[in-house]
Design a protein around this motif. Structure first.
Motif, short mmCIF file in Angstrom:
data_model
loop_
_atom_site.label_atom_id
_atom_site.label_comp_id
_atom_site.label_asym_id
_atom_site.label_seq_id
_atom_site.Cartn_x
_atom_site.Cartn_y
_atom_site.Cartn_z
N ARG A 230 0.85 -1.20 0.00
CA ARG A 230 0.00 0.00 0.00
C ARG A 230 0.88 1.25 0.00
NH1 ARG A 230 -3.82 -1.46 5.02
NH2 ARG A 230 -1.85 -2.40 5.69
N PRO A 231 0.42 2.30 -0.67
CA PRO A 231 1.22 3.52 -0.75
C PRO A 231 1.27 4.25 0.59
CG PRO A 231 -0.95 3.91 -1.69
CD PRO A 231 -0.87 2.43 -1.40
N HIS A 232 2.32 5.03 0.80
CA HIS A 232 2.43 5.87 1.98
C HIS A 232 1.81 7.24 1.66
CE1 HIS A 232 6.08 3.46 3.68
NE2 HIS A 232 4.96 2.78 3.67
N VAL A 239 4.88 11.59 9.38
CA VAL A 239 4.78 10.34 10.16
C VAL A 239 5.43 10.53 11.52
CG1 VAL A 239 5.62 7.97 10.32
CG2 VAL A 239 4.62 8.79 8.19
N ASN A 240 6.59 11.15 11.55
CA ASN A 240 7.28 11.37 12.82
C ASN A 240 6.51 12.35 13.71
OD1 ASN A 240 9.36 9.68 12.06
ND2 ASN A 240 10.56 11.35 11.14
N HIS A 276 -1.74 5.07 10.38
CA HIS A 276 -0.87 5.01 9.20
C HIS A 276 0.60 5.00 9.62
CE1 HIS A 276 0.32 5.61 5.02
NE2 HIS A 276 1.17 6.54 5.44
N ALA A 277 0.94 5.83 10.58
CA ALA A 277 2.32 5.89 11.06
C ALA A 277 2.74 4.56 11.67
CB ALA A 277 2.47 7.01 12.10
N GLN A 278 1.81 3.93 12.39
CA GLN A 278 2.10 2.63 12.99
C GLN A 278 2.34 1.58 11.90
OE1 GLN A 278 -1.09 0.82 15.27
NE2 GLN A 278 0.37 -0.15 16.66
N ARG A 279 1.51 1.61 10.86
CA ARG A 279 1.68 0.66 9.76
C ARG A 279 3.02 0.88 9.06
NH1 ARG A 279 0.55 0.77 4.31
NH2 ARG A 279 -0.71 2.66 4.39
N VAL A 280 3.37 2.14 8.84
CA VAL A 280 4.64 2.44 8.18
C VAL A 280 5.81 1.89 8.98
CG1 VAL A 280 6.22 4.32 7.55
CG2 VAL A 280 3.79 4.46 6.95
N GLN A 286 9.48 -5.10 8.94
CA GLN A 286 9.41 -6.31 8.14
C GLN A 286 10.36 -6.26 6.94
OE1 GLN A 286 7.94 -8.85 9.54
NE2 GLN A 286 7.42 -7.33 11.13
N ARG A 287 10.52 -5.07 6.36
CA ARG A 287 11.50 -4.93 5.28
C ARG A 287 12.90 -5.25 5.77
NH1 ARG A 287 8.01 -0.54 3.57
NH2 ARG A 287 7.29 -0.88 1.41
N ALA A 288 13.19 -4.86 7.02
CA ALA A 288 14.51 -5.14 7.59
C ALA A 288 14.72 -6.65 7.74
CB ALA A 288 14.66 -4.44 8.94
#
Length: 325
Positions: A230-232, A239-240, A276-280, A286-288
């Motif tokens: 999903r897009p950011h 986000v911060n 949204h920030a939590q999902r990001v 997970q990418r890490a």
């Protein structure tokens, strides 16, 4: 564009249930069947998922053209049935003919594919590998690529490695030779096993476990394909900033933009921004985890709420644009 001459001839696609592995396998077959190439898309689980994606009738036990790809390439599909594959096997090695059909009538086929350890998977993988090796009268490969929509990640290593187990039991004869021939294809540089995942903890962990099992069995691991990304909608600064108390600032910004009753909107807006920030952040984690696997990783976007034929072609385009698949 996809550099087809560089990619594996047999591409196996697995993934945890719900990650869209069948959709990715179908899109991959379309992506590979470009500029006149011919691809065979193989289904082994009997779910007829390929027929549904291509909006066609249920696939029979025969290779049927189901789509034309970019540049005039063709996609054929085959739903492998273990029972029919066993009849083919008996005819190929033992020339049973009508006797094989008689065995089917008395239930011997069902017994062999249900009770005998590993026989079903040997037949399924064997049929796909036969398509990889097959050549026409001119000596050219019948298919440039074979894409297998394989069982889920939790079963993929045993499914692909079962021929080794059978070969260990039968030391001579047609069964041994068949198992060895299949494993030569599955463990060759011409094969790649791709794992489809989502940027969620359970699918990513299952992917990591699957990679470890495949490597342990010396099966060729291909790429990790992250599906339905999903897009950011917020940049990094926004986000911060969600973590702080921004209610007054957001209220002023809404009022300045001419939004009526900004105090009623600010609460829901900040809640959505926080989610949204939590999902990001979770996706970043997970990418890490995926990065530590040391494999090429591709990301495919979420395309609408459902997948239709137009969406499938779009996904194939995304794969072509990613480069070598």
């Amino acid at each position: 564009m996809v550099r087809l001459e560089c990619v594996s001839r047999l591409q196996v696609v697995s993934g945890k249930g719900g990650t869209g592995k069948t959709t990715v396998a179908a899109a991959l077959a379309l992506a590979l069947a470009t500029e006149g190439k011919r691809t065979l898309l193989v289904e082994v689980e009997g779910r007829q998922g390929i027929a549904q994606l291509f909006e066609t009738e249920a696939l029979p036990y025969e290779e049927r053209k189901i789509a034309v790809a970019a540049g005039g390439g063709e996609v054929y599909a085959l739903a492998i049935d273990a029972e029919r594959a066993l009849l083919d096997y008996l005819q190929m090695f033992y020339k049973l003919g009508s006797a094989g059909r008689a065995l089917k009538k008395i239930g011997a086929i069902d017994f062999a594919t249900t009770i005998a350890p590993g026989v079903r998977d040997v037949l399924l993988t064997g049929k796909a590998c036969e398509a990889v090796r097959r050549r026409d009268k001119r000596g050219r490969f019948t298919y440039d690529h074979v894409v297998m929509d394989a069982p889920p990640t939790g079963r993929i290593t045993r499914f692909l490695n079962v021929n080794d187990e059978v070969a260990g039991l039968a030391k001579i004869g047609p069964i041994y030779n068949q198992a060895q021939a299949v494993m030569r294809v599955l463990k060759s540089p011409g094969t790649a096993v791709h794992l489809v995942t989502l940027l969620e903890e359970m699918p990513v962990q299952e992917t990591a476990d699957g990679v470890g099992e495949l490597r342990g069995a010396e099966l060729p691991v291909g790429k990790v394909i992250v599906n339905m990304v999903r897009p950011h909608v917020l940049d990094e600064e926004a986000v911060n900033g969600v973590a702080g108390d921004r209610r007054k600032e957001v209220t002023k910004a809404l009022a300045a933009a001419g939004v009526g009753a900004p105090t009623k909107l600010v609460g829901p807006l900040l809640e959505q921004a926080a989610e949204h920030a939590q999902r990001v952040e979770l996706e970043r984690e997970q990418r890490a985890v995926l990065a530590r696997l040391g494999l090429p990783t591709y990301e495919l976007p979420l395309i609408g709420e459902g997948m239709d034929l137009a969406g499938l072609y779009r996904l194939a385009g995304e794969l072509r644009n990613l480069g070598e698949v």
